[in-house]
Design an enzyme around this catalytic site. Sequence first.
Site, PDB file in Angstrom:
ATOM      1  N   LYS A   1      91.804  56.766  15.201  1.00 50.00           N
ATOM      2  CA  LYS A   1      90.434  57.882  14.515  1.00 50.00           C
ATOM      3  C   LYS A   1      90.170  58.765  16.022  1.00 50.00           C
ATOM      4  O   LYS A   1      89.974  57.836  16.788  1.00 50.00           O
ATOM      5  CB  LYS A   1      88.942  56.620  14.438  1.00 50.00           C
ATOM      6  CG  LYS A   1      87.897  57.285  13.768  1.00 50.00           C
ATOM      7  CD  LYS A   1      86.947  56.129  13.736  1.00 50.00           C
ATOM      8  CE  LYS A   1      85.330  56.844  13.174  1.00 50.00           C
ATOM      9  NZ  LYS A   1      84.544  55.758  12.369  1.00 50.00           N
TER      10      LYS A   1
ATOM     11  N   SER B   1      82.368  57.063   7.574  1.00 50.45           N
ATOM     12  CA  SER B   1      83.398  58.061   8.960  1.00 50.45           C
ATOM     13  C   SER B   1      84.424  58.126   9.745  1.00 50.45           C
ATOM     14  O   SER B   1      85.056  59.595  10.020  1.00 50.45           O
ATOM     15  CB  SER B   1      82.299  58.104  10.244  1.00 50.45           C
ATOM     16  OG  SER B   1      82.959  56.822  10.772  1.00 50.45           O
TER      17      SER B   1
ATOM     18  N   SER C   1      82.350  51.947   8.047  1.00 51.19           N
ATOM     19  CA  SER C   1      82.717  54.049   7.907  1.00 51.19           C
ATOM     20  C   SER C   1      84.158  53.723   8.292  1.00 51.19           C
ATOM     21  O   SER C   1      85.118  54.342   8.254  1.00 51.19           O
ATOM     22  CB  SER C   1      82.714  53.632   9.645  1.00 51.19           C
ATOM     23  OG  SER C   1      81.432  54.930  10.093  1.00 51.19           O
TER      24      SER C   1
HETATM   25  N1  GLN Z   1      77.907  55.867   6.966  1.00 47.39           N
HETATM   26  C1  GLN Z   1      77.079  54.977   8.323  1.00 47.39           C
HETATM   27  C2  GLN Z   1      76.363  55.568   9.555  1.00 47.39           C
HETATM   28  O1  GLN Z   1      75.686  56.724   9.507  1.00 47.39           O
HETATM   29  C3  GLN Z   1      78.165  54.680   8.660  1.00 47.39           C
HETATM   30  C4  GLN Z   1      78.693  54.843   9.843  1.00 47.39           C
HETATM   31  C5  GLN Z   1      79.335  53.687  10.329  1.00 47.39           C
HETATM   32  O2  GLN Z   1      80.100  53.048  10.190  1.00 47.39           O
HETATM   33  N2  GLN Z   1      80.642  54.248  11.327  1.00 47.39           N
HETATM   34  O3  GLN Z   1      75.565  55.035  10.230  1.00 47.39           O
END
Ligand code: GLN
Length: 483
Positions: free
Chosen positions: A85, A160, A184
């Site tokens: 990532k 994400s 994410s």
């Molecule tokens: N979707 C969640 C957010 O937007 C989690 C993001 C993540 O785990 N990095 O904060």
Amino acid sequence: MGDPPTSPGRPATAREIAAAVRSGRRSARSVVDKYLEAIAAGDGDIGAFNLVTAARARARAGEIDAAVAAGKDPGPLAGVPVALKDNLCTRGVATTCSSRILEGWEPPYDATVVERLQQAGAVALGKTNMDEFAMGSSTENSAFGPTRNPCNPHRVPGGSSGGSAAAVAAGFSPVALGSDTGGSIRQPAALCGVVGVKPTYGLVSRYGLVAFASSLDQIGPLTTTVADAAAVLDAISGPDPRDSTSIDEPQPPVSATLDGGVEGLRVGVLTELNGDGIAPDVAARVRVAVEALQSAGARVGEASVPASVYGLSAYYLIAPAEASSNLARYDGVRYGLRVEGPSTAAMNIATRSAGFGDEVKRRIIIGTYALSAGYYDAYYGKAQRVRTLIINDFASAWERFDLLVSPTSPTTAFALGERTADPMAMYMSDVCTVPVNLTGQAAMSVPFGIGDDGLPIGVQILAPALGEPTMFRAAAVLEASRR
Ligand code: GLN
């Protein structure tokens, strides 16, 4: 248990690749070339990668082959390609967090996980697309354009870590790393039909992970099999003096007990995360998963964790609050982008205005507000107290249960563009995943069948802190009983 039966057309697992490379049956170079070809042929349609480091990967594969030829063992992940990532620091290789503000920045050091994968013999293929600074649930918040779901290109891959999940699902890499602050890793894993693990907070070093919300962030693997996820977790976990929140004591490898089964384990169906708002096809698959665990000998019951319903509300104050502080460092002086202005303050403002996307700005504004004098007690302070309630309610559940089960995501993959205009709808994607980030517990998503639209469904297994060995045993049972 472990690797699925071989069949023509089924891509090799990471464990199979490592076994073949270590024994000299297959060269790391041929493995890497094959995956690089798949990326070159297919990633134009998917957009999983921000950057493919082909030359580096080939050179590294060559080193591994030379080591094998010299009679040395390159490690448990010898020759296994990995996709990273793009919020994991890689020395001399651009690390953008899919943000304009970091464009052109090359970290001077490797993240601990990157170093450990390398020591285990893995070969990095490149950096994967993500929601900017990991804020989002669909990978549509990337400054470089969205990633598409390999199961259906009109759908999102989740986020994400959508690029990492898509890379594995598309067969571009057998292994990827993601980060999970509120879901994410698990949510994109569920939406793309792969395995995704959010380890216990502190099990995997965060050194070199670009910080989003430091009390919630964890790095973990995305793979096609449970055994591969265990192998990767074993390689990247363990104490690290460079991360003060890393757990000091080494933990037993999860790979060693994978096939222990679930006989006698107490498994709770998490009431609050299995009710309203869960699509019927997803709920049905969770029921089948629970039955599968029961047939394998688990003792199943209803587990109520009342305060978990406030997880999302607490998360969307705590995570932005921490983000507003963490992202203060992107000021046009230290990293990446600089937009000049008549004064330093004007330069800071111009840089941040041009460099951050809308969702990141929204988070910074929410977080700054929640932390500001006069609102701190009402918002941030209250959210922290709710966090404690959630921790306490889970602690009560762990007195009666060894594991809990819920959907990973309330729905299967949604259409590109479907939720971009409505941040609340997007945030709702995380309703099942955020509670364990607030508590620091372990959780993982296991692909378990498909929904009415033919798209993958993931079942989430939750474990108490350092409950990974038990969690992986249940995951292996689910994988083996997938029907
Ligand atoms: N979707 C969640 C957010 O937007 C989690 C993001 C993540 O785990 N990095 O904060």
